[in-house]
Design a protein around this motif. Structure first.
Motif, PDB file in Angstrom:
ATOM      1  N   ASP A 309       0.837  38.223  36.266  1.00 53.64           N
ATOM      2  CA  ASP A 309       0.408  39.387  35.716  1.00 53.64           C
ATOM      3  C   ASP A 309       0.095  40.550  36.548  1.00 53.64           C
ATOM      4  OD1 ASP A 309       0.479  38.184  33.273  1.00 53.64           O
ATOM      5  OD2 ASP A 309      -1.630  37.462  33.883  1.00 53.64           O
ATOM      6  N   THR A 310       0.342  40.588  37.905  1.00 58.90           N
ATOM      7  CA  THR A 310       0.121  41.650  38.753  1.00 58.90           C
ATOM      8  C   THR A 310       1.018  42.460  39.318  1.00 58.90           C
ATOM      9  OG1 THR A 310      -2.772  40.779  40.028  1.00 58.90           O
ATOM     10  CG2 THR A 310      -1.890  42.365  40.867  1.00 58.90           C
ATOM     11  N   ILE A 311       2.142  41.639  39.188  1.00 57.86           N
ATOM     12  CA  ILE A 311       3.266  41.920  39.606  1.00 57.86           C
ATOM     13  C   ILE A 311       3.993  42.935  38.578  1.00 57.86           C
ATOM     14  CG2 ILE A 311       6.099  42.035  40.022  1.00 57.86           C
ATOM     15  CD1 ILE A 311       4.727  38.769  41.281  1.00 57.86           C
ATOM     16  N   ILE A 312       3.755  42.364  37.238  1.00 54.02           N
ATOM     17  CA  ILE A 312       3.994  43.297  36.217  1.00 54.02           C
ATOM     18  C   ILE A 312       3.071  44.289  36.105  1.00 54.02           C
ATOM     19  CG2 ILE A 312       4.188  43.648  33.337  1.00 54.02           C
ATOM     20  CD1 ILE A 312       4.625  40.143  33.730  1.00 54.02           C
ATOM     21  N   LEU A 313       1.854  44.805  36.651  1.00 54.17           N
ATOM     22  CA  LEU A 313       1.179  45.561  36.409  1.00 54.17           C
ATOM     23  C   LEU A 313       1.620  46.635  36.656  1.00 54.17           C
ATOM     24  CD1 LEU A 313      -2.075  44.517  36.103  1.00 54.17           C
ATOM     25  CD2 LEU A 313      -1.236  45.986  34.042  1.00 54.17           C
ATOM     26  N   ASN A 314       2.369  46.186  38.035  1.00 53.75           N
ATOM     27  CA  ASN A 314       2.305  47.600  39.396  1.00 53.75           C
ATOM     28  C   ASN A 314       4.091  47.697  38.655  1.00 53.75           C
ATOM     29  OD1 ASN A 314       2.576  48.377  42.065  1.00 53.75           O
ATOM     30  ND2 ASN A 314       4.159  47.188  41.807  1.00 53.75           N
ATOM     31  N   PHE A 315       4.958  47.291  38.863  1.00 55.52           N
ATOM     32  CA  PHE A 315       5.926  47.791  37.880  1.00 55.52           C
ATOM     33  C   PHE A 315       6.333  48.784  36.229  1.00 55.52           C
ATOM     34  CE2 PHE A 315       8.727  43.393  38.781  1.00 55.52           C
ATOM     35  CZ  PHE A 315       9.102  43.770  40.208  1.00 55.52           C
ATOM     36  N   LYS A 316       4.744  48.380  35.829  1.00 56.76           N
ATOM     37  CA  LYS A 316       4.570  49.040  34.806  1.00 56.76           C
ATOM     38  C   LYS A 316       4.178  50.435  35.188  1.00 56.76           C
ATOM     39  CE  LYS A 316       2.572  47.629  31.073  1.00 56.76           C
ATOM     40  NZ  LYS A 316       1.625  46.366  30.405  1.00 56.76           N
ATOM     41  N   SER A 317       3.317  50.717  35.916  1.00 58.89           N
ATOM     42  CA  SER A 317       2.755  51.797  36.557  1.00 58.89           C
ATOM     43  C   SER A 317       3.730  52.217  37.317  1.00 58.89           C
ATOM     44  CB  SER A 317       1.993  51.130  37.273  1.00 58.89           C
ATOM     45  OG  SER A 317       1.422  52.824  38.841  1.00 58.89           O
ATOM     46  N   VAL A 318       4.338  51.852  37.967  1.00 59.53           N
ATOM     47  CA  VAL A 318       5.587  52.154  38.830  1.00 59.53           C
ATOM     48  C   VAL A 318       6.991  53.054  37.968  1.00 59.53           C
ATOM     49  CG1 VAL A 318       7.764  52.128  40.373  1.00 59.53           C
ATOM     50  CG2 VAL A 318       5.511  51.106  41.324  1.00 59.53           C
ATOM     51  N   TYR A 319       7.212  52.357  37.217  1.00 58.46           N
ATOM     52  CA  TYR A 319       8.173  52.947  35.977  1.00 58.46           C
ATOM     53  C   TYR A 319       7.965  53.999  34.694  1.00 58.46           C
ATOM     54  CZ  TYR A 319      10.905  48.802  37.677  1.00 58.46           C
ATOM     55  OH  TYR A 319      11.178  47.538  38.056  1.00 58.46           O
ATOM     56  N   ALA A 320       6.827  53.762  34.334  1.00 59.27           N
ATOM     57  CA  ALA A 320       5.863  54.750  33.864  1.00 59.27           C
ATOM     58  C   ALA A 320       5.755  56.547  34.319  1.00 59.27           C
ATOM     59  CB  ALA A 320       4.075  54.703  33.131  1.00 59.27           C
ATOM     60  N   GLU A 321       5.531  56.739  35.992  1.00 58.35           N
ATOM     61  CA  GLU A 321       5.817  57.473  36.763  1.00 58.35           C
ATOM     62  C   GLU A 321       7.212  57.788  36.206  1.00 58.35           C
ATOM     63  OE1 GLU A 321       4.247  58.829  40.561  1.00 58.35           O
ATOM     64  OE2 GLU A 321       4.726  56.980  40.695  1.00 58.35           O
ATOM     65  N   ARG A 322       8.135  57.237  36.648  1.00 60.88           N
ATOM     66  CA  ARG A 322      10.097  57.382  36.902  1.00 60.88           C
ATOM     67  C   ARG A 322       9.891  58.086  35.794  1.00 60.88           C
ATOM     68  NH1 ARG A 322      11.799  52.280  40.458  1.00 60.88           N
ATOM     69  NH2 ARG A 322      10.553  52.905  42.402  1.00 60.88           N
ATOM     70  N   ALA A 323       9.822  57.397  34.494  1.00 62.41           N
ATOM     71  CA  ALA A 323      10.097  57.888  33.246  1.00 62.41           C
ATOM     72  C   ALA A 323       9.033  59.104  33.165  1.00 62.41           C
ATOM     73  CB  ALA A 323      10.284  57.053  32.125  1.00 62.41           C
ATOM     74  N   GLN A 324       8.006  59.649  33.215  1.00 59.95           N
ATOM     75  CA  GLN A 324       7.562  61.175  33.340  1.00 59.95           C
ATOM     76  C   GLN A 324       8.194  61.560  33.888  1.00 59.95           C
ATOM     77  OE1 GLN A 324       6.189  59.966  29.694  1.00 59.95           O
ATOM     78  NE2 GLN A 324       5.007  62.015  30.497  1.00 59.95           N
ATOM     79  N   VAL A 325       9.238  61.600  34.852  1.00 59.74           N
ATOM     80  CA  VAL A 325       9.802  62.594  35.718  1.00 59.74           C
ATOM     81  C   VAL A 325      10.694  62.896  35.334  1.00 59.74           C
ATOM     82  CG1 VAL A 325      10.651  62.618  38.281  1.00 59.74           C
ATOM     83  CG2 VAL A 325       8.324  61.759  37.964  1.00 59.74           C
ATOM     84  N   LEU A 326      11.567  61.523  35.050  1.00 57.25           N
ATOM     85  CA  LEU A 326      12.784  61.721  34.466  1.00 57.25           C
ATOM     86  C   LEU A 326      12.752  63.115  32.451  1.00 57.25           C
ATOM     87  CD1 LEU A 326      15.949  61.461  34.723  1.00 57.25           C
ATOM     88  CD2 LEU A 326      15.409  59.292  32.839  1.00 57.25           C
ATOM     89  N   LYS A 327      12.246  62.722  32.219  1.00 57.87           N
ATOM     90  CA  LYS A 327      11.891  63.445  30.834  1.00 57.87           C
ATOM     91  C   LYS A 327      11.241  64.825  30.855  1.00 57.87           C
ATOM     92  CE  LYS A 327       9.369  59.767  28.612  1.00 57.87           C
ATOM     93  NZ  LYS A 327       8.384  59.497  27.820  1.00 57.87           N
ATOM     94  N   LYS A 328      10.502  64.798  32.336  1.00 62.59           N
ATOM     95  CA  LYS A 328       9.901  66.261  32.386  1.00 62.59           C
ATOM     96  C   LYS A 328      10.996  67.427  33.319  1.00 62.59           C
ATOM     97  CE  LYS A 328       5.428  65.636  33.165  1.00 62.59           C
ATOM     98  NZ  LYS A 328       3.773  65.678  33.641  1.00 62.59           N
ATOM     99  N   SER A 329      12.044  66.418  34.029  1.00 58.95           N
ATOM    100  CA  SER A 329      13.098  66.705  35.025  1.00 58.95           C
ATOM    101  C   SER A 329      14.287  67.132  33.854  1.00 58.95           C
ATOM    102  CB  SER A 329      13.951  66.327  35.414  1.00 58.95           C
ATOM    103  OG  SER A 329      12.404  65.927  36.593  1.00 58.95           O
ATOM    104  N   ILE A 330      15.112  66.731  33.217  1.00 61.27           N
ATOM    105  CA  ILE A 330      15.354  67.003  31.821  1.00 61.27           C
ATOM    106  C   ILE A 330      15.053  67.983  30.812  1.00 61.27           C
ATOM    107  CG2 ILE A 330      16.654  65.916  29.705  1.00 61.27           C
ATOM    108  CD1 ILE A 330      16.631  63.453  30.428  1.00 61.27           C
ATOM    109  N   LYS A 331      14.005  68.343  30.571  1.00 59.07           N
ATOM    110  CA  LYS A 331      13.231  69.396  29.890  1.00 59.07           C
ATOM    111  C   LYS A 331      13.506  70.373  30.461  1.00 59.07           C
ATOM    112  CE  LYS A 331       9.363  70.780  27.297  1.00 59.07           C
ATOM    113  NZ  LYS A 331       8.398  70.685  27.107  1.00 59.07           N
ATOM    114  N   LYS A 332      13.161  70.486  31.940  1.00 58.73           N
ATOM    115  CA  LYS A 332      13.216  71.613  32.982  1.00 58.73           C
ATOM    116  C   LYS A 332      14.902  71.891  33.815  1.00 58.73           C
ATOM    117  CE  LYS A 332      11.276  73.100  37.661  1.00 58.73           C
ATOM    118  NZ  LYS A 332      10.194  72.501  38.891  1.00 58.73           N
ATOM    119  N   TYR A 333      15.240  70.892  33.639  1.00 62.38           N
ATOM    120  CA  TYR A 333      16.485  71.605  33.784  1.00 62.38           C
ATOM    121  C   TYR A 333      18.073  71.128  33.291  1.00 62.38           C
ATOM    122  CZ  TYR A 333      14.149  71.272  38.804  1.00 62.38           C
ATOM    123  OH  TYR A 333      13.417  71.069  39.745  1.00 62.38           O
ATOM    124  N   LEU A 334      17.940  70.388  32.019  1.00 64.18           N
ATOM    125  CA  LEU A 334      19.020  70.310  30.940  1.00 64.18           C
ATOM    126  C   LEU A 334      19.270  71.625  29.962  1.00 64.18           C
ATOM    127  CD1 LEU A 334      19.899  66.398  31.015  1.00 64.18           C
ATOM    128  CD2 LEU A 334      20.856  68.195  32.536  1.00 64.18           C
TER     129      LEU A 334
END
Length: 424
Positions: A309-334
């Motif tokens: 459960d701790t491992i999954i929480l860490n994955f979710k935290s990392v992936y949430a940040e990456r997904a947000q960066v990706l969506k913001k980057s798409i909005k900014k550059y595409l």
């Protein structure tokens, strides 16, 4: 030149829980002698051949954990068999429940996981694939009108084919269907409860087995997203959705996405014990016992210790940040009218670019700059009649492998390349 690869669908090495896995192996191998297993037909030593469905203790641990996750107490050890991961799982299901002579058609949701076509080819069903589109603009999340029409065209109602061999009865389904109903790969969609229930109704009526790749269920990193129960749990809970003693659904799950793919451990949940038994006595499984026997006990240790459960929480935290960066980057550059699907869980986002952009030329130019973006054409269902021309305007992006810095840099280069090629 540093490669920025948006194709890879596995965790960055730096976030894989190496120490936790190593400690679990040590505990399994050194901290218990498993003397009680010596005369136990349901459990075997970690370094012995496993039982056909997998150690009962491991299956019990997994079933309790799954029930806690969904807060639905429908799964028990006798509804679970262990596998060597989701890919092995689909191959084993098709080997057990289909034959080219008796199975009429195999339905695959499109866009689809790009490596699944070959599994159906190996099962002799490569010429019998029919693509069913995902859709976000109708009553259901996939084109169930087309699905029902194809079922009526090729099948009959009231079918229940049982073969017999030395291992006992073998249920052969008239149809099978492959789907990824939660944070779908590559579409990023999560199917509603209404869609899942309607699929079960059709499966029961037309003797169809629903094979759900439920591999991203626990990687929900958007608090606003509610995940309906897996189709197998609906099948378990509502016995009216069980058309015979085998049921019509399998949840094909894996620990590859939530621990590490190298463990090669997965599990399958069926609606009835009869289907579990059938899946556990395929030729290779019967010969070697449950795959990855040692690793299954390591996974059980990670669950019981609370580490998973701790491992999954860490994955979710990392992936949430990456997904947000990706969506913001798409909005900014595409381009402004670029469409983004997904980004609330799982690994993948599905991007639809404006029609005036030459997607193939852009992707080719990006590769020369060290940015790998997989074209949508790789996510078609096999067969000329199934082509949707996804490659003209669509791509799939993974957030599991790249860092936030790599993600933004890759999208920035992507946007610059679109401008360079005159596609504004």
């Amino acid at each position: 030149m540093t490669m920025i690869n948006f194709l890879k669908g596995h965790p960055t090495r730096t976030i894989i829980p190496v120490k936790e896995i190593a400690n679990a192996y040590s505990k399994v191998l050194l901290d218990s002698d498993y003397l009680s297993y010596d005369s136990d037909p349901n459990n075997q030593h970690p370094l012995a051949y496993g039982t056909d469905p997998g150690n009962l203790d491991v299956r019990t641990t997994i079933s309790n954990w799954v029930n806690d996750k969904y807060q639905i107490q429908s799964t028990s050890a006798d509804l679970i068999n262990l596998t060597a991961g989701a890919s092995y799982g689909v191959a084993n299901i098709l080997a057990s429940t289909t034959t080219p002579q008796l199975t009429k058609k195999a339905f695959v949701v499109t866009p689809t996981y790009f490596l699944i076509n070959s599994v159906f080819v190996d099962a002799g069903l490569g010429d019998d694939l029919i693509a069913i589109n995902e859709t976000s603009s109708s009553e259901y999340d996939i084109d169930l009108e087309k699905l029902e029409s194809e079922l009526q065209k090729f099948g009959k109602t009231g079918v229940d084919t049982i073969l017999k061999d030395p291992r006992g009865e073998r249920k052969i389904y008239q149809f099978v269907m492959y789907l990824v109903p939660t944070f779908s790969n590559p579409g990023g969609m999560t199917y509603s409860l209404k869609t899942r229930e309607k699929l079960l109704q059709l499966a029961r009526k037309y003797d169809m087995l629903l094979i759900s790749d439920d591999v991203y269920e626990f990687l929900n990193y958007a608090s606003t997203t509610t995940i309906p129960p897996p189709i197998s749990k609906i099948n378990q809970i509502d016995q009216k959705t069980v058309s015979n003693k085998y049921g019509n659904s399998i949840s094909n799950a894996t620990f590859s996405k939530i621990i590490a793919p190298g463990l090669r451990v997965g599990w399958q949940e069926s609606a009835t014990p009869a289907l579990v038994h059938q899946l556990s006595v395929t030729g290779a499984n019967k010969s070697g016992g449950t795959p990855s026997q040692l690793s299954t006990l390591v996974v059980a240790n990670l669950i019981e210790s609370g580490k998973l459960d701790t491992i999954i929480l860490n994955f979710k935290s990392v992936y949430a940040e990456r997904a947000q960066v990706l969506k913001k980057s798409i909005k900014k550059y595409l381009p402004a009218n670029t469409q983004v699907d997904g980004g609330d869980g799982g690994y993948f986002l599905w991007i639809k670019l404006p029609k005036e952009i030459d997607n193939h030329a852009v992707i080719e130019q990006l590769a020369q700059k060290g940015v790998v973006i997989p074209s949508g054409e790789g996510f078609e269902v096999l067969g000329s009649n199934n082509k949707q021309r996804w490659g003209d305007h669509c791509v799939r992006l993974s957030i599991s492998y790249l860092t936030t810095e790599e993600i933004e840099q890759g999208v920035k280069i992507w946007g610059e390349t679109i401008v360079e090629l005159g596609n504004k």
